[in-house]
Design an enzyme around this catalytic site. Sequence first.
Site, PDB file in Angstrom:
ATOM      1  N   GLU A 111     -44.528 152.112  56.001  1.00 21.50           N
ATOM      2  CA  GLU A 111     -43.662 151.940  57.165  1.00 21.50           C
ATOM      3  C   GLU A 111     -43.581 150.464  57.554  1.00 21.50           C
ATOM      4  O   GLU A 111     -44.461 149.674  57.201  1.00 21.50           O
ATOM      5  CB  GLU A 111     -44.160 152.782  58.344  1.00 21.50           C
ATOM      6  CG  GLU A 111     -45.615 152.604  58.673  1.00 21.50           C
ATOM      7  CD  GLU A 111     -46.189 153.744  59.502  1.00 21.50           C
ATOM      8  OE1 GLU A 111     -45.563 154.809  59.588  1.00 21.50           O
ATOM      9  OE2 GLU A 111     -47.284 153.571  60.050  1.00 21.50           O
ATOM     10  N   LYS A 113     -43.917 146.973  59.436  1.00 20.63           N
ATOM     11  CA  LYS A 113     -44.853 146.382  60.403  1.00 20.63           C
ATOM     12  C   LYS A 113     -44.012 145.632  61.438  1.00 20.63           C
ATOM     13  O   LYS A 113     -43.599 144.499  61.224  1.00 20.63           O
ATOM     14  CB  LYS A 113     -45.829 145.437  59.712  1.00 20.63           C
ATOM     15  CG  LYS A 113     -46.935 144.944  60.633  1.00 20.63           C
ATOM     16  CD  LYS A 113     -47.934 144.094  59.878  1.00 20.63           C
ATOM     17  CE  LYS A 113     -49.080 143.697  60.789  1.00 20.63           C
ATOM     18  NZ  LYS A 113     -48.642 142.891  61.942  1.00 20.63           N
ATOM     19  N   ASP A 115     -42.744 143.531  64.464  1.00 21.28           N
ATOM     20  CA  ASP A 115     -43.274 142.344  65.137  1.00 21.28           C
ATOM     21  C   ASP A 115     -43.078 142.505  66.644  1.00 21.28           C
ATOM     22  O   ASP A 115     -42.200 141.901  67.260  1.00 21.28           O
ATOM     23  CB  ASP A 115     -42.555 141.095  64.627  1.00 21.28           C
ATOM     24  CG  ASP A 115     -43.314 139.824  64.975  1.00 21.28           C
ATOM     25  OD1 ASP A 115     -44.485 139.925  65.386  1.00 21.28           O
ATOM     26  OD2 ASP A 115     -42.739 138.736  64.850  1.00 21.28           O
ATOM     27  N   TYR A 216     -45.525 155.742  65.952  1.00 17.81           N
ATOM     28  CA  TYR A 216     -45.899 156.018  64.565  1.00 17.81           C
ATOM     29  C   TYR A 216     -47.315 156.556  64.401  1.00 17.81           C
ATOM     30  O   TYR A 216     -47.791 156.732  63.273  1.00 17.81           O
ATOM     31  CB  TYR A 216     -45.754 154.752  63.714  1.00 17.81           C
ATOM     32  CG  TYR A 216     -46.420 153.529  64.308  1.00 17.81           C
ATOM     33  CD1 TYR A 216     -47.796 153.389  64.333  1.00 17.81           C
ATOM     34  CD2 TYR A 216     -45.654 152.510  64.866  1.00 17.81           C
ATOM     35  CE1 TYR A 216     -48.401 152.285  64.887  1.00 17.81           C
ATOM     36  CE2 TYR A 216     -46.238 151.386  65.427  1.00 17.81           C
ATOM     37  CZ  TYR A 216     -47.618 151.277  65.433  1.00 17.81           C
ATOM     38  OH  TYR A 216     -48.217 150.187  65.995  1.00 17.81           O
ATOM     39  N   LYS A 304     -48.319 141.550  54.050  1.00 18.91           N
ATOM     40  CA  LYS A 304     -47.509 140.499  54.646  1.00 18.91           C
ATOM     41  C   LYS A 304     -46.559 139.928  53.593  1.00 18.91           C
ATOM     42  O   LYS A 304     -46.962 139.661  52.467  1.00 18.91           O
ATOM     43  CB  LYS A 304     -48.388 139.376  55.205  1.00 18.91           C
ATOM     44  CG  LYS A 304     -49.280 139.806  56.378  1.00 18.91           C
ATOM     45  CD  LYS A 304     -48.427 140.253  57.556  1.00 18.91           C
ATOM     46  CE  LYS A 304     -49.268 140.514  58.789  1.00 18.91           C
ATOM     47  NZ  LYS A 304     -49.718 139.298  59.458  1.00 18.91           N
ATOM     48  N   CYS A 397     -69.162 111.505  66.272  1.00 19.50           N
ATOM     49  CA  CYS A 397     -68.459 112.462  67.125  1.00 19.50           C
ATOM     50  C   CYS A 397     -67.481 111.707  68.023  1.00 19.50           C
ATOM     51  O   CYS A 397     -67.874 110.731  68.675  1.00 19.50           O
ATOM     52  CB  CYS A 397     -69.456 113.249  67.972  1.00 19.50           C
ATOM     53  SG  CYS A 397     -68.674 114.326  69.200  1.00 19.50           S
ATOM     54  N   CYS A 400     -68.983 112.142  71.905  1.00 23.62           N
ATOM     55  CA  CYS A 400     -70.267 111.591  72.374  1.00 23.62           C
ATOM     56  C   CYS A 400     -70.780 110.464  71.483  1.00 23.62           C
ATOM     57  O   CYS A 400     -71.834 109.886  71.763  1.00 23.62           O
ATOM     58  CB  CYS A 400     -71.312 112.701  72.459  1.00 23.62           C
ATOM     59  SG  CYS A 400     -71.801 113.371  70.836  1.00 23.62           S
ATOM     60  N   CYS A 415     -71.609 117.874  64.851  1.00 23.45           N
ATOM     61  CA  CYS A 415     -72.235 117.051  65.888  1.00 23.45           C
ATOM     62  C   CYS A 415     -73.459 117.822  66.356  1.00 23.45           C
ATOM     63  O   CYS A 415     -73.341 118.960  66.841  1.00 23.45           O
ATOM     64  CB  CYS A 415     -71.261 116.828  67.050  1.00 23.45           C
ATOM     65  SG  CYS A 415     -72.047 116.121  68.520  1.00 23.45           S
ATOM     66  N   CYS A 420     -73.442 117.038  74.065  1.00 22.97           N
ATOM     67  CA  CYS A 420     -72.062 116.593  73.844  1.00 22.97           C
ATOM     68  C   CYS A 420     -71.125 117.367  74.770  1.00 22.97           C
ATOM     69  O   CYS A 420     -71.141 118.604  74.803  1.00 22.97           O
ATOM     70  CB  CYS A 420     -71.673 116.823  72.383  1.00 22.97           C
ATOM     71  SG  CYS A 420     -69.929 116.505  72.027  1.00 22.97           S
TER      72      CYS A 420
END
Length: 661
Positions: A111, A113, A115, A216, A304, A397, A400, A415, A420
Amino acid sequence: MEDIKKRIDLLKSNLKKWEYEYYGLDNPSVSDFEYDQALKELIELEKKYPEFLTIDSPSQRVGGVISNKFEKVKHSFPMLSLSNAFNKESIQKFIDDIKKINNKANEFFVEPKIDGLSISLIYENGILIRGVTRGDGETGEDVTTNVKTIKSIPLEIPYKNNIEVRGEVFLDKKTFEKINLESDKKFANARNAAAGTLRNLDSSIVAKRNLKAIIYNIPNPEEHNLFKHSDVIDFLRKNNFMIAKESELCFGFDGVSKKIDWFYKYRQEIEYDIDGIVIKLNDLTLYDEIGYTSKFPKWAIAYKFPAEIVESKLLDIKITVGRTGKINYIANIEPVLLNNTIVSNATLHNYEYIKEKDIKIGDYVSLFKAGEIIPKIIKPILEKRRDVIEFNKPTNCPYCNSKLFKEKDEIDLYCLNEKCDARIIESIIHFCSRQAMNIEGISKSIIKKLYDENIIKIYWDLYELKNKKELIISKDLNIKYKSFNNLINGIEKSRTNSLERLIFALGIRHVGEVASKQLALKFKSLNNIINVSINELLKIDDIGDKMAISISNFFNENNFNKHLEKINKYQINTSFINEFNDIEIKQENTKYKNRIVLITGSFSISRNEIKKILTDLYGCKCVSSISKKVDLVIAGKNYTQSKVEQAKSLNIEIVYDEFWN
C-alpha cells in the site's frame, strides 16, 4: 415534532451516504450544491430543535470550537514505526527472513506510504468518540473536534462493536496548492500544512482546509475476527472508511517487485504525496511468530523511493557539540527545494567524510534525503569548483577551547570537558526531552536562555525554578505567568516518572530507551542498578560488553554521588512504576514468569492489556498460534475451540481464570 425528527434523520442519512460516495467510493451521486443545501437545512433545523442534535450529525463537521490546548491521551496499543528499505535487495531480504521463520508466508499486502500524519480513531457502538494523533507512539493528543471536520472520516459506522482504527491524515495536492495560493503564510509542503491544520486550536479553520484521511489498520484485528490484512481492508471499506485504492495483495518477491515498479511509475498521478510504499505480511496470525526488533515489527517494512538529488552551494561548515562531547558537522547551504521541503542545512557525518569526499567551503554540492530528516551531502561538483576554502580538521572545541580527543577504535572527535557550555546545554535538552523526563512547557530556546542568564547551570537546577518566578518573568525570556506555571507543573510532574525515564535522562553513554527500560524492568530500583556487576548486566537482552562497561563505569564514578544527592534532594522517583498497580506477582502466579503464552477469547479487560501485563510484569512472550513451544494458553469467554483442543492434544496447560483479578 415527529415530522421534524423524520426530516432531520433523513437529511443526516442522505448526507452520510453522499459523503461516503464522494470520499470512500469516488463516485458522487449528487452535486456539491445539493450537498451544501441539505447541510444548510440540517444546521438550521438543529439550531431550532437542539433536542434532535446528535454527536454523529454531519453538521458537526462545520467546526467552530476553539480549544485552549489538546489533552494527552495514552494509546491502548502502541503506534509502531517501520524500518526502512532503500532498494529491492533489502525487500528480498525482508521476505527471505520471514520465510525462514515460516515458509508458507508468501502473501504480502502493498500500500502507498502516505506523506501525512498518523491518526487513531475510536468508535463506541458505531459512533466516533475520539481522534488521537500518533505523538511519540505511546501517547498522543486528543484532536477529536478537528477530526470530526474531516468528511472522509465517518462519524458513524455500521459496525456496532467498540473498535479502534488507524490511518493517515493528509492534504491532497490540489487542495494544498489552493491553500498556498490563498494564504499569506506559505507552507513548505503538504505534510506540514496537514500537521499544522490538524493541530489548529480553531476547528472552523480546520473545517475550511478540507483535510482527508485514509484508514489502513486495526491494531487488534483478531478480536474482530479478522485474520488477514486484506480482510482488514475489506472490513474498512464495508464500514465506509476511505481506503487507498492503489493497494494490492501481492505474492512473493516477484509480485511485490512489480507493484514497487508500478508505484514508482505512477506516483505523480496519485492525488496525494507518497514517499514510498509499505509492505506487510498478509497473514496476521503469524505476526507474533515473526516477531519484533527492539524498535520495529519484522512483518512489515517501508520501501523508500530512490532519493531525489539536488544541487546547492555550500556556504559554510559549522561545528556543534553534543551532550556526550561528540563533534558534529553541519553544512549551511543555499536554500533549495528537496522532496517538497526547503532545506538550508545538511549533515556531513564527521571530518573523515569531509576529507574523503574532498568537500570544500564554496563548492557546489549534490545532496539527497533518503528517509532522514536532515539531508546528506553526497559529493562536491568538481566541474563547478571556483573559489573555495579548505575546511581544516578542528583541534579544539569551538565552545570551550578544550583539546579534542579521539578514541583508538572510534572515528569521531570528542570534547572531554564536562564543564563545556555546549555539552551542558545539550544534556539539559536531553534531560527534558519527551523520551527522557518528558518535561512539558520547555523548549530548546528557553533552556538556552535560562542557561545564558545563569538561572540554570545543570539539569537539576530545573527543580529550583519554582522559587525564581519573579526573576524569570522579569527577564526577556518570553515566559509570562501562565507559561511559567505550565513549566513548573511539567517539572514537578517529572519527579514521579518511572525509573526507565530517569536512567535515559542521565545520559549514560551507549544506553538508549530500550536498554533503559530493560534495566528498570530487571532491577526495579536505581539502588539495585548501582550495585550490579558487569556479568549480571550482560545477562540482559540488548546489553553487550561496551554498554555494560559504560553502565558500570557511570555508577561507580565519584561524579555519580553528586547526581544521587540531587535525586534524593528533589525526591525524584527511583523505582520502576508498574502501570498495573492493582496487579502483583504473587507466589502462586510465578508460573507465568518468562513463559510463551497464547491468549484466546474475550475477558473483562482487552487482550492488549493482558499482553502488556504478561510482558511487562512477567517477562512473557505472547504468540497467536499454537505450537509445541507454547507453555500456557489463557482462555476466556467464546475462546477459539480449535486452539484449545490443539493445546490439549499437545498437553499445554490451559488457564481459564482471570489471574489479574
